[in-house]
Design an enzyme around this catalytic site. Structure first.
Site, PDB file in Angstrom:
ATOM      1  N   LYS A  35       0.847  -1.201   0.000  1.00 12.91           N
ATOM      2  CA  LYS A  35       0.000   0.000   0.000  1.00 12.91           C
ATOM      3  C   LYS A  35       0.887   1.257   0.000  1.00 12.91           C
ATOM      4  O   LYS A  35       2.088   1.177   0.254  1.00 12.91           O
ATOM      5  CB  LYS A  35      -0.920  -0.011   1.215  1.00 12.91           C
ATOM      6  CG  LYS A  35      -0.195   0.030   2.551  1.00 12.91           C
ATOM      7  CD  LYS A  35      -1.175  -0.216   3.706  1.00 12.91           C
ATOM      8  CE  LYS A  35      -0.447  -0.177   5.038  1.00 12.91           C
ATOM      9  NZ  LYS A  35      -1.330  -0.606   6.128  1.00 12.91           N
ATOM     10  N   TYR A 256      17.689  29.452  10.120  1.00 12.97           N
ATOM     11  CA  TYR A 256      16.509  30.201  10.564  1.00 12.97           C
ATOM     12  C   TYR A 256      16.328  30.088  12.077  1.00 12.97           C
ATOM     13  O   TYR A 256      16.475  29.008  12.652  1.00 12.97           O
ATOM     14  CB  TYR A 256      15.251  29.656   9.898  1.00 12.97           C
ATOM     15  CG  TYR A 256      15.144  29.996   8.427  1.00 12.97           C
ATOM     16  CD1 TYR A 256      15.071  31.318   8.002  1.00 12.97           C
ATOM     17  CD2 TYR A 256      15.114  28.986   7.476  1.00 12.97           C
ATOM     18  CE1 TYR A 256      14.968  31.623   6.646  1.00 12.97           C
ATOM     19  CE2 TYR A 256      15.005  29.281   6.124  1.00 12.97           C
ATOM     20  CZ  TYR A 256      14.929  30.609   5.718  1.00 12.97           C
ATOM     21  OH  TYR A 256      14.825  30.916   4.390  1.00 12.97           O
TER      22      TYR A 256
HETATM   23  C1  LIG Z   1      -0.656  -1.737   6.696  1.00 12.22           C
HETATM   24  C2  LIG Z   1      -1.271  -3.005   7.091  1.00 12.22           C
HETATM   25  C3  LIG Z   1      -0.480  -4.126   7.369  1.00 12.22           C
HETATM   26  C4  LIG Z   1       1.026  -4.065   7.399  1.00 12.22           C
HETATM   27  O1  LIG Z   1       1.428  -3.433   8.592  1.00 12.22           O
HETATM   28  P1  LIG Z   1       2.969  -3.255   8.945  1.00 12.22           P
HETATM   29  O2  LIG Z   1       2.966  -2.674  10.306  1.00 12.22           O
HETATM   30  O3  LIG Z   1       3.529  -2.305   7.947  1.00 12.22           O
HETATM   31  O4  LIG Z   1       3.595  -4.580   8.864  1.00 12.22           O
HETATM   32  C5  LIG Z   1      -1.109  -5.321   7.637  1.00 12.22           C
HETATM   33  N1  LIG Z   1      -2.461  -5.408   7.654  1.00 12.22           N
HETATM   34  C6  LIG Z   1      -3.252  -4.348   7.418  1.00 12.22           C
HETATM   35  C7  LIG Z   1      -4.735  -4.491   7.473  1.00 12.22           C
HETATM   36  C8  LIG Z   1      -2.693  -3.107   7.136  1.00 12.22           C
HETATM   37  O5  LIG Z   1      -3.485  -2.048   6.892  1.00 12.22           O
END
Ligand SMILES: *Cc1c(COP(=O)(O)O)cnc(C)c1O
Length: 364
Positions: A35, A256
């Site tokens: 994702k 800054y």
């Molecule tokens: C993002 C996600 C994962 C992976 O999580 P990580 O902490 O990156 O391993 C697994 N299951 C779901 C439903 C997620 O949304």
């Protein structure tokens, strides 16, 4: 010459980390979670290195289309399911498996006209209180889905809120099992933290695991464990160069707000990387950075296009010297992204996902 900033994706490290996750849950099939454009790495850039995964999990339908365009014929799971009825047509056409987490998604599926029955993942809210049916309502949802001609197979799914911390997963595992123990279907339970920390507890309870962050070389429970503790390698390097040098005397300030004051003579390197490149502005004096592979610190504030670093530990560094903001220096030294994230009060997920469009990528 283009501005010297560059992000590099390390293909061999991705494959290594995926194998590492698989070894922690040896009997499970593995969804590589891709994702958010593969946690900022780019789906097309990681695909070859991760094609030994049993499937890919993501939540953006356009990203699912990109995977099919790469000719991935295997499973793809939509972690949030469909957002509207048209998405179901794409699921039918591309053979996407999708999560069902609410009544509205069952309604949409019941109204969907399709020749191909769908494989769905019924999600339980076992305590996270984000997506899913509560344990009390889960079986009614299962029964409803099971009666639909649009459904070919129902798998069972939940997500842990505290796999990385002291509370652990036992309470959620218990809630899940109490309701699902006699239901047929495959189970998918675990994010990276659950895979690495609770492998034995989920063995035989999770037919599929869902590692994300571990695949990208960040420790899911930093600072309790580092990526090296888990045997994970950096998959993304953000590198730049020194484009200017200043010689300070005691009392001189940098940047800054004059937030850093030299207490003696100090050489400062100006690095072509700022918050417009995705380097977090929350980093303050002391944030680790590598110059020519040598550990030093950032000083002063992060600007839009530049940061300033202390050159004391690298007296021979100057204009043109290699700077590693996180990841792996060309000589092999590693600066874990988790350490930079910690300096910014955030997690590596956010840094990796925040890469700016103006930063060019390469792959090695
Ligand atoms: C993002 C996600 C994962 C992976 O999580 P990580 O902490 O990156 O391993 C697994 N299951 C779901 C439903 C997620 O949304």
């Amino acid at each position: 010459m283009p501005r010297p900033i560059l992000a590099t994706v390390h293909a061999a490290a991705l494959s290594h980390n995926l194998a590492r996750a698989r070894a922690a849950a040896p009997d499970a099939r593995v969804w590589a979670v891709v994702k958010a454009n593969a946690y900022g790495h780019g789906i097309e850039r990681v695909f070859d290195a991760l094609r030994s995964a049993d499937g890919f999990a993501l939540l953006d339908l356009v990203e699912a289309q990109r995977l099919r365009a790469l000719d991935w014929r295997g499973p793809i799971l939509l972690l949030e399911g469909c957002f509207d009825a048209r998405d179901l047509e794409l699921c039918s056409r591309l053979g996407l498996w999708h999560t069902i987490h609410c009544d509205e998604q069952i309604d949409m599926l019941a109204a969907h006209k399709t020749q191909v029955a769908h494989r769905v993942f019924l999600k339980m809210n076992s305590g996270m209180n984000r997506l899913g049916f509560t344990p009390e309502r889960y079986r009614a949802a299962w029964t409803r889905l099971n009666a639909l001609p649009q459904v070919e197979e129902i798998s069972l799914m939940t997500h842990f809120s505290d796999a990385d911390g002291a509370r652990g997963i036992a309470h959620q595992l218990q809630a899940f099992e109490a309701v699902t123990h006699d239901l047929p279907g495959e189970r998918t339970l675990s994010n990276s933290a659950a895979v690495l920390r609770h492998g034995p507890a989920i063995a035989e309870k999770s037919d599929w695991v869902r590692p994300g962050i571990a695949v990208y070389g960040s420790s899911p429970d930093f600072p309790e464990h580092s990526a090296a503790d888990w045997g994970l390698l950096p998959t993304l390097t953000l590198a730049s160069k020194i484009i200017g040098v200043q010689h300070l005397v005691a009392g001189d300030t940098v940047g800054y707000g004059s937030s850093f004051t030299a207490d003696g003579p100090l050489r400062i390197g100006v690095v072509a990387c700022g918050y417009a490149d995705g380097y977090p502005r929350h980093c303050t004096t002391g944030t680790p950075v590598l110059v020519q592979g040598v550990l030093t610190r950032m000083v002063g504030r992060v600007s839009m296009d530049m940061i300033t670093v202390d050159l004391t530990p690298v007296p021979d560094a100057g204009t043109g010297s290699e700077v590693t903001l996180w990841g792996r220096a060309s000589g092999g030294a590693v600066l874990p992204v988790d350490e930079v994230a910690q300096s910014a009060g955030t997690v590596a997920y956010e840094l990796m996902c925040a890469g700016a469009p103006r930063v060019p990528f390469s792959t090695d």
